[in-house]
Design a protein around this motif. Sequence first.
Motif, mmCIF file in Angstrom:
data_model
loop_
_atom_site.group_PDB
_atom_site.id
_atom_site.type_symbol
_atom_site.label_atom_id
_atom_site.label_comp_id
_atom_site.label_asym_id
_atom_site.label_seq_id
_atom_site.Cartn_x
_atom_site.Cartn_y
_atom_site.Cartn_z
ATOM 1 N N LEU A 258 25.395 -19.022 -29.777
ATOM 2 C CA LEU A 258 26.810 -19.038 -30.145
ATOM 3 C C LEU A 258 27.190 -17.818 -30.979
ATOM 4 N N LYS A 259 26.263 -17.331 -31.783
ATOM 5 C CA LYS A 259 26.555 -16.178 -32.638
ATOM 6 C C LYS A 259 26.913 -14.942 -31.829
ATOM 7 N N ARG A 260 26.438 -14.885 -30.600
ATOM 8 C CA ARG A 260 26.739 -13.733 -29.753
ATOM 9 C C ARG A 260 28.160 -13.766 -29.202
ATOM 10 N N THR A 261 28.790 -14.929 -29.270
ATOM 11 C CA THR A 261 30.122 -15.061 -28.683
ATOM 12 C C THR A 261 31.239 -14.772 -29.673
ATOM 13 N N SER A 262 30.949 -14.858 -30.971
ATOM 14 C CA SER A 262 32.001 -14.656 -31.961
ATOM 15 C C SER A 262 31.404 -14.119 -33.260
ATOM 16 N N SER A 263 32.042 -13.107 -33.827
ATOM 17 C CA SER A 263 31.581 -12.542 -35.100
ATOM 18 C C SER A 263 31.814 -13.520 -36.250
#
Length: 324
Positions: A258-263
């Motif tokens: 999930l961290k890759r989808t939103s800063s």
Amino acid sequence: MDLNWQFWRSEGQTFFQRFLHWVDILDPTLLFIPNKEILISRTLLPTSKENIAESLQDKKIRDAWKLSLASVHPCTGETIPFLLRPPAFLPIYAPLVVVTLLPHRKTSSAFICQFLFHYYIAGVSLANGNAPKQDEKKTTEMVFSRKQLLLSFGVITYASCMGALPHYFVTRYNLSPSGQRVFRNFMPGPLTALLCALNVMVTRSSEYENGIEVMDSQGQVIGMSQKAGEKAVEQTALTRAVMFGTAMFFPEVALQLLKRTSSLLRKPFVLNPLRYVLTVAVLGGMVPVSLSWMPPIGKIKTSDLEPEIAASTEETEVFYYKGL
């Protein structure tokens, strides 16, 4: 043979069937029903295994079954201690798991949280395992030997020390960000799974040392089997390891994706609460799944038992209580 034992023999044949029953049994509101009402409700239950499925059509009797299964031990017929009953599992497991995952500043605080966590797991194992040998019982209640209690305290202490090790390495050594991520986020899941399995195996070690009761299809005890005890403890240890290992490891994997989808998800004030919410959610699903994975009343081939027990029955399979 207690009524609960008969219920699981009749209604615990498939995973889906067991799962639906456990979802009802794990209702936390059942903890607040007094023991007097539990005893009264059990008088409504049918004593014949053939009538159990039919009795579930009646809401009043279905509720009585739910209360009995949530509160009474299938082997002894005694009421399980309040906080060690199945309905208390999730309300107590959830906060204990969360506090073990918190970023403790001191190793001592991490050890205390781990100690409480493994102390409760050991208590659940003892309260919901098989009763001691018949000649060791002073009453119908479960009486534990001094050796068993000392072993339980020893494994609780050992597991607490090992569980606090990742926090020790993070606070003691100047690790790189990737090293901290491994010790703080990814190591606790597999490590906790192994320690929980060890906790169960040591706490219930008397079951494969002294044996547990095995019964024929009519519910008659035909002997005390160490082979059945070993199988029961191994199955319970495996389900406990899968339950906590999944609940701690899966959320970390999901968060990394999930961290890759939103800063925004990389911010600690968002990431940490989300981690704990996911952990509790996964644990909430894993508790009934792990309890339903294997039948509470297990089967073992007569040929796999001790020769003297195998010679005492003509049946090809006998039954034993797995425990929780």
